[in-house]
Design a protein around this motif. Structure first.
Motif, PDB file in Angstrom:
ATOM      1  N   TYR A   8      27.450 -30.520  62.395  1.00 35.97           N
ATOM      2  CA  TYR A   8      28.723 -29.842  62.522  1.00 35.97           C
ATOM      3  C   TYR A   8      28.890 -28.898  61.327  1.00 35.97           C
ATOM      4  O   TYR A   8      28.888 -29.360  60.179  1.00 35.97           O
ATOM      5  CB  TYR A   8      29.880 -30.870  62.536  1.00 35.97           C
ATOM      6  CG  TYR A   8      31.228 -30.231  62.717  1.00 35.97           C
ATOM      7  CD1 TYR A   8      31.684 -29.887  63.986  1.00 35.97           C
ATOM      8  CD2 TYR A   8      32.037 -29.956  61.628  1.00 35.97           C
ATOM      9  CE1 TYR A   8      32.920 -29.286  64.156  1.00 35.97           C
ATOM     10  CE2 TYR A   8      33.271 -29.355  61.793  1.00 35.97           C
ATOM     11  CZ  TYR A   8      33.707 -29.025  63.056  1.00 35.97           C
ATOM     12  OH  TYR A   8      34.921 -28.429  63.233  1.00 35.97           O
ATOM     13  N   PRO A   9      29.012 -27.602  61.591  1.00 37.34           N
ATOM     14  CA  PRO A   9      29.217 -26.680  60.458  1.00 37.34           C
ATOM     15  C   PRO A   9      30.606 -26.889  59.862  1.00 37.34           C
ATOM     16  O   PRO A   9      31.581 -27.091  60.577  1.00 37.34           O
ATOM     17  CB  PRO A   9      29.092 -25.292  61.092  1.00 37.34           C
ATOM     18  CG  PRO A   9      29.358 -25.494  62.536  1.00 37.34           C
ATOM     19  CD  PRO A   9      28.991 -26.917  62.866  1.00 37.34           C
ATOM     20  N   LEU A  10      30.692 -26.863  58.563  1.00 43.50           N
ATOM     21  CA  LEU A  10      31.954 -27.131  57.880  1.00 43.50           C
ATOM     22  C   LEU A  10      32.246 -26.011  56.895  1.00 43.50           C
ATOM     23  O   LEU A  10      31.434 -25.720  56.023  1.00 43.50           O
ATOM     24  CB  LEU A  10      31.874 -28.468  57.136  1.00 43.50           C
ATOM     25  CG  LEU A  10      33.071 -28.869  56.294  1.00 43.50           C
ATOM     26  CD1 LEU A  10      34.299 -29.118  57.186  1.00 43.50           C
ATOM     27  CD2 LEU A  10      32.744 -30.113  55.482  1.00 43.50           C
ATOM     28  N   ARG A  11      33.401 -25.403  57.039  1.00 42.22           N
ATOM     29  CA  ARG A  11      33.860 -24.431  56.044  1.00 42.22           C
ATOM     30  C   ARG A  11      34.739 -25.190  55.059  1.00 42.22           C
ATOM     31  O   ARG A  11      35.660 -25.887  55.460  1.00 42.22           O
ATOM     32  CB  ARG A  11      34.645 -23.316  56.718  1.00 42.22           C
ATOM     33  CG  ARG A  11      33.774 -22.403  57.536  1.00 42.22           C
ATOM     34  CD  ARG A  11      34.608 -21.287  58.153  1.00 42.22           C
ATOM     35  NE  ARG A  11      33.800 -20.398  58.929  1.00 42.22           N
ATOM     36  CZ  ARG A  11      33.510 -20.567  60.220  1.00 42.22           C
ATOM     37  NH1 ARG A  11      33.970 -21.604  60.862  1.00 42.22           N
ATOM     38  NH2 ARG A  11      32.751 -19.699  60.855  1.00 42.22           N
ATOM     39  N   ILE A  12      34.425 -25.038  53.783  1.00 39.88           N
ATOM     40  CA  ILE A  12      35.127 -25.799  52.760  1.00 39.88           C
ATOM     41  C   ILE A  12      35.253 -24.925  51.514  1.00 39.88           C
ATOM     42  O   ILE A  12      34.351 -24.135  51.215  1.00 39.88           O
ATOM     43  CB  ILE A  12      34.349 -27.113  52.478  1.00 39.88           C
ATOM     44  CG1 ILE A  12      35.134 -28.063  51.618  1.00 39.88           C
ATOM     45  CG2 ILE A  12      32.986 -26.855  51.912  1.00 39.88           C
ATOM     46  CD1 ILE A  12      34.523 -29.459  51.563  1.00 39.88           C
ATOM     47  N   LEU A  28      26.047 -41.787  43.707  1.00 43.41           N
ATOM     48  CA  LEU A  28      24.623 -41.746  44.049  1.00 43.41           C
ATOM     49  C   LEU A  28      24.408 -41.506  45.549  1.00 43.41           C
ATOM     50  O   LEU A  28      23.562 -42.142  46.187  1.00 43.41           O
ATOM     51  CB  LEU A  28      23.901 -43.010  43.595  1.00 43.41           C
ATOM     52  CG  LEU A  28      23.994 -43.323  42.106  1.00 43.41           C
ATOM     53  CD1 LEU A  28      23.341 -44.652  41.791  1.00 43.41           C
ATOM     54  CD2 LEU A  28      23.394 -42.200  41.268  1.00 43.41           C
ATOM     55  N   ARG A  29      25.197 -40.583  46.100  1.00 47.78           N
ATOM     56  CA  ARG A  29      25.058 -40.189  47.503  1.00 47.78           C
ATOM     57  C   ARG A  29      24.834 -38.683  47.556  1.00 47.78           C
ATOM     58  O   ARG A  29      25.156 -37.966  46.621  1.00 47.78           O
ATOM     59  CB  ARG A  29      26.339 -40.482  48.293  1.00 47.78           C
ATOM     60  CG  ARG A  29      26.690 -41.909  48.473  1.00 47.78           C
ATOM     61  CD  ARG A  29      27.906 -42.009  49.403  1.00 47.78           C
ATOM     62  NE  ARG A  29      28.289 -43.378  49.605  1.00 47.78           N
ATOM     63  CZ  ARG A  29      29.334 -43.968  49.064  1.00 47.78           C
ATOM     64  NH1 ARG A  29      30.136 -43.281  48.267  1.00 47.78           N
ATOM     65  NH2 ARG A  29      29.612 -45.222  49.307  1.00 47.78           N
ATOM     66  N   SER A  30      24.345 -38.213  48.692  1.00 47.39           N
ATOM     67  CA  SER A  30      24.308 -36.774  48.932  1.00 47.39           C
ATOM     68  C   SER A  30      25.735 -36.324  49.242  1.00 47.39           C
ATOM     69  O   SER A  30      26.602 -37.141  49.582  1.00 47.39           O
ATOM     70  CB  SER A  30      23.392 -36.448  50.105  1.00 47.39           C
ATOM     71  OG  SER A  30      23.946 -36.936  51.322  1.00 47.39           O
ATOM     72  N   VAL A  31      25.994 -35.041  49.141  1.00 47.37           N
ATOM     73  CA  VAL A  31      27.321 -34.517  49.483  1.00 47.37           C
ATOM     74  C   VAL A  31      27.633 -34.828  50.939  1.00 47.37           C
ATOM     75  O   VAL A  31      28.745 -35.240  51.276  1.00 47.37           O
ATOM     76  CB  VAL A  31      27.406 -32.996  49.210  1.00 47.37           C
ATOM     77  CG1 VAL A  31      28.699 -32.418  49.754  1.00 47.37           C
ATOM     78  CG2 VAL A  31      27.292 -32.709  47.723  1.00 47.37           C
ATOM     79  N   ASN A  32      26.656 -34.656  51.818  1.00 47.60           N
ATOM     80  CA  ASN A  32      26.857 -34.935  53.231  1.00 47.60           C
ATOM     81  C   ASN A  32      27.272 -36.393  53.453  1.00 47.60           C
ATOM     82  O   ASN A  32      28.234 -36.679  54.171  1.00 47.60           O
ATOM     83  CB  ASN A  32      25.575 -34.627  54.006  1.00 47.60           C
ATOM     84  CG  ASN A  32      25.768 -34.701  55.490  1.00 47.60           C
ATOM     85  OD1 ASN A  32      26.437 -33.865  56.062  1.00 47.60           O
ATOM     86  ND2 ASN A  32      25.190 -35.728  56.114  1.00 47.60           N
TER      87      ASN A  32
END
Length: 63
Positions: A8-12, A28-32
């Motif tokens: 899902y593309p997200l504009r932020i 310790l996680r990815s941003v996703n």
């Protein structure tokens, strides 16, 4: 089907993304994975998602 992932593309805003990056680094996680975690927790607290695992599994941490 429960483990199915959809792109899902997200504009932020840059400020929100920077804050999420710092938070995800601390956890310790990815941003996703961090965005998914925060969304899942908010949905659970609002009663819109059944209780389930709140921490992503290792395969959830792919960007």
């Amino acid at each position: 089907m429960a483990g199915e992932k959809k792109a899902y593309p997200l504009r932020i805003s840059a400020a929100v993304l920077d804050a999420m990056q710092r938070w995800s680094d601390d956890e310790l996680r990815s941003v996703n994975a961090q965005i998914e975690y925060v969304l899942r927790e908010a949905l659970r607290k609002a009663g819109r998602l059944k209780a389930g695992p709140t921490r992503p599994t290792p395969d959830d941490d792919t960007d």
